[in-house]
Enzyme design. Structure first.
Site, PDB file in Angstrom:
ATOM      1  N   GLY A  70       0.860  -1.176   0.000  1.00 30.50           N
ATOM      2  CA  GLY A  70       0.000   0.000   0.000  1.00 30.50           C
ATOM      3  C   GLY A  70       0.899   1.229   0.000  1.00 30.50           C
ATOM      4  O   GLY A  70       1.837   1.317   0.793  1.00 30.50           O
ATOM      5  N   ALA A  71       0.593   2.180  -0.903  1.00 30.41           N
ATOM      6  CA  ALA A  71       1.527   3.279  -1.152  1.00 30.41           C
ATOM      7  C   ALA A  71       1.940   4.050   0.116  1.00 30.41           C
ATOM      8  O   ALA A  71       3.141   4.163   0.401  1.00 30.41           O
ATOM      9  CB  ALA A  71       0.925   4.219  -2.208  1.00 30.41           C
ATOM     10  N   GLN A  98      -5.665  -8.755  -2.248  1.00 32.99           N
ATOM     11  CA  GLN A  98      -5.734  -7.742  -1.187  1.00 32.99           C
ATOM     12  C   GLN A  98      -7.182  -7.442  -0.797  1.00 32.99           C
ATOM     13  O   GLN A  98      -7.469  -7.107   0.356  1.00 32.99           O
ATOM     14  CB  GLN A  98      -5.067  -6.426  -1.645  1.00 32.99           C
ATOM     15  CG  GLN A  98      -3.568  -6.489  -1.787  1.00 32.99           C
ATOM     16  CD  GLN A  98      -3.139  -6.799  -3.205  1.00 32.99           C
ATOM     17  OE1 GLN A  98      -3.840  -7.490  -3.937  1.00 32.99           O
ATOM     18  NE2 GLN A  98      -1.984  -6.322  -3.606  1.00 32.99           N
ATOM     19  N   ASP A 111      -1.500   4.789  -6.292  1.00 31.21           N
ATOM     20  CA  ASP A 111      -0.071   4.655  -5.995  1.00 31.21           C
ATOM     21  C   ASP A 111       0.736   5.834  -6.524  1.00 31.21           C
ATOM     22  O   ASP A 111       1.806   6.149  -6.003  1.00 31.21           O
ATOM     23  CB  ASP A 111       0.475   3.357  -6.566  1.00 31.21           C
ATOM     24  CG  ASP A 111      -0.028   2.204  -5.732  1.00 31.21           C
ATOM     25  OD1 ASP A 111      -1.184   1.790  -5.947  1.00 31.21           O
ATOM     26  OD2 ASP A 111       0.695   1.760  -4.824  1.00 31.21           O
ATOM     27  N   ARG A 151      10.302  -1.054  -4.504  1.00 38.93           N
ATOM     28  CA  ARG A 151       9.121  -1.104  -5.383  1.00 38.93           C
ATOM     29  C   ARG A 151       9.070   0.206  -6.176  1.00 38.93           C
ATOM     30  O   ARG A 151       9.239   1.273  -5.605  1.00 38.93           O
ATOM     31  CB  ARG A 151       7.829  -1.307  -4.571  1.00 38.93           C
ATOM     32  CG  ARG A 151       7.791  -2.663  -3.850  1.00 38.93           C
ATOM     33  CD  ARG A 151       6.405  -2.979  -3.317  1.00 38.93           C
ATOM     34  NE  ARG A 151       5.486  -3.338  -4.379  1.00 38.93           N
ATOM     35  CZ  ARG A 151       4.168  -3.479  -4.188  1.00 38.93           C
ATOM     36  NH1 ARG A 151       3.635  -3.269  -2.997  1.00 38.93           N
ATOM     37  NH2 ARG A 151       3.379  -3.829  -5.198  1.00 38.93           N
TER      38      ARG A 151
HETATM   39  O1  MRU Z   1       0.645  -3.964  -4.535  1.00 37.24           O
HETATM   40  P1  MRU Z   1       0.023  -3.209  -3.410  1.00 37.24           P
HETATM   41  O2  MRU Z   1      -0.801  -4.047  -2.496  1.00 37.24           O
HETATM   42  O3  MRU Z   1       1.036  -2.367  -2.668  1.00 37.24           O
HETATM   43  O4  MRU Z   1      -0.974  -2.184  -4.117  1.00 37.24           O
HETATM   44  C1  MRU Z   1      -1.704  -1.304  -3.323  1.00 37.24           C
HETATM   45  C2  MRU Z   1      -2.680  -0.482  -4.069  1.00 37.24           C
HETATM   46  O5  MRU Z   1      -2.774  -0.542  -5.262  1.00 37.24           O
HETATM   47  C3  MRU Z   1      -3.471   0.498  -3.254  1.00 37.24           C
HETATM   48  O6  MRU Z   1      -4.737   0.687  -3.802  1.00 37.24           O
HETATM   49  C4  MRU Z   1      -2.734   1.841  -3.239  1.00 37.24           C
HETATM   50  O7  MRU Z   1      -1.419   1.665  -2.817  1.00 37.24           O
HETATM   51  C5  MRU Z   1      -3.387   2.823  -2.375  1.00 37.24           C
HETATM   52  S1  MRU Z   1      -3.233   2.455  -0.677  1.00 37.24           S
HETATM   53  C6  MRU Z   1      -3.930   3.645   0.263  1.00 37.24           C
END
Ligand code: MRU
Length: 346
Positions: free
Chosen positions: A46-47, A193, A234, A86
């Site tokens: 999550g970002a 997720q 993200d 990432r």
């Molecule tokens: O690969 P991830 O689980 O890190 O991807 C997360 C997402 O795409 C979320 O929607 C995004 O980071 C927003 S989190 C507030």
């Protein structure tokens, strides 16, 4: 509040998101390499959450140093390791830059003072993220009427942030305001997720949630069972294009086709004003085994060729509004986001 990440006794604790909802276990890191690996392996994801993790990772790295000599090279080593974990979420680089500024401003003051300054900054980033999410909820809640059924994709909740969440923060704020709301959660293949994390978060707070597979939303939209879509992001470019979990773009196209509003909820730290449009966003490609397998069980031919882009970009024209801690940006986003940014600098 949900414990996504915490600094405790000079260690970084993270709930292991790969194991949820089955097991609630924590990974304990006492080195920055451990934090970097936790980000890569999706212990934390999550970002905004990976931004906070990277900041604590920097602090941990400097806490591990014993002498004042060669500080700059050591810092660069820590920074570069965390930076390559990432590529898509800009919050990671934003948080690292904040840590770097504090390093540069304090590196001459001696190691023990520098350690404290870096830890303070990481804690600031963590605290500000929760505050931003609460404000996103505050601004976003009025976009929803009583009784809405809202689709979300992936997990943009407390687990994806330092707490409260962005898209789920808005949903929490709607719920807390007393309005009825039902969430449709896309399962979000390949990492699930939505099925694992969004459902876990909402069920434990008694917010009504219905799990669907990723290919069901068109059917439900056509039947009038979904009134709005809200996701996190993200990286958002200055024109409003938004990268989010793979599959978000398909949902946005479907929402447009059915006349359903599509909202993005994200802090201003997710907006990358350096990039003109979504074509410039680096898209992470992850291991083919995430697609071939679920919980270690192979679903297909073992060596079948796979594509596994982890994110896609939703063009600005599909987005009804971007909800930030500074307010709600409406199209055209180039000017509305720039205005909110000026607010930020006040
Ligand atoms: O690969 P991830 O689980 O890190 O991807 C997360 C997402 O795409 C979320 O929607 C995004 O980071 C927003 S989190 C507030």
């Amino acid at each position: 509040m949900l414990p996504t990440i915490a600094w405790k006794n000079d260690k970084v604790l993270m709930i292991d998101q790969r194991k949820l909802p089955g097991e609630e276990v924590f990974v304990e890191c006492s080195s920055y390499i451990c934090v970097a690996e936790a980000i890569e392996k999706m212990v934390i994801r999550g970002a905004p959450a990976i931004g906070v993790a990277a900041a604590f990772g920097v602090a941990l790295g400097v806490f591990g140093l014993k002498k004042d000599q060669g500080l700059e090279q050591e810092f660069d080593r820590i920074y570069q390791r965390l930076e390559k974990t990432r590529p898509t979420a800009v919050n990671l680089f934003w948080a690292l830059e904040r840590m770097k500024k504090v390093f540069l401003a304090n590196s001459a003051e001696g190691l023990s003072r520098l350690k404290q300054r870096l830890l303070d900054e990481a804690k600031n980033i963590e605290r500000e993220d929760v505050e931003a999410n609460k404000m996103i909820g505050y601004w976003g809640k009025d976009l929803f009427q009583d009784g809405e059924t809202v689709l979300t994709h992936c997990n943009a909740g407390a687990l994806a942030t330092a707490g409260y969440g962005t898209a789920l923060g808005v949903i929490r704020a709607v719920f807390e305001s007393g309005k009825k709301i039902t969430v449709y959660a896309d399962e979000t293949r390949p990492f699930l997720q939505g099925a694992r994390l969004t459902c876990w978060e909402l069920v434990r707070e008694n917010i009504p949630v219905v799990l669907i597979t990723d290919n069901m939303s068109g059917y439900l939209m056509k039947k009038g069972e979904i009134s709005a879509v809200i996701t996190g992001a993200d990286r958002i470019t200055r024109n409003g294009d938004a990268a989010n979990k793979i599959g978000t773009y398909s949902v946005a196209v479907l929402a447009r086709e059915h006349g359903i509003p599509f909202y993005i909820a994200a802090p201003m730290s997710t907006v990358d004003f350096e990039l003109q449009d979504g074509d410039q966003i680096p898209i992470e490609e992850r291991s083919p085994d995430e697609v071939r397998k679920i919980s270690g069980l192979c679903l297909t031919i073992e060596n079948v060729e796979v594509r596994n882009p982890a994110f896609d970009v939703t063009p600005a024209e599909y987005i009804s509004a971007i909800i930030t801690e500074k307010g709600v940006a409406r199209p055209p986003f180039k000017s509305s986001l720039a205005e909110l940014r000026m607010d930020l600098q006040d």
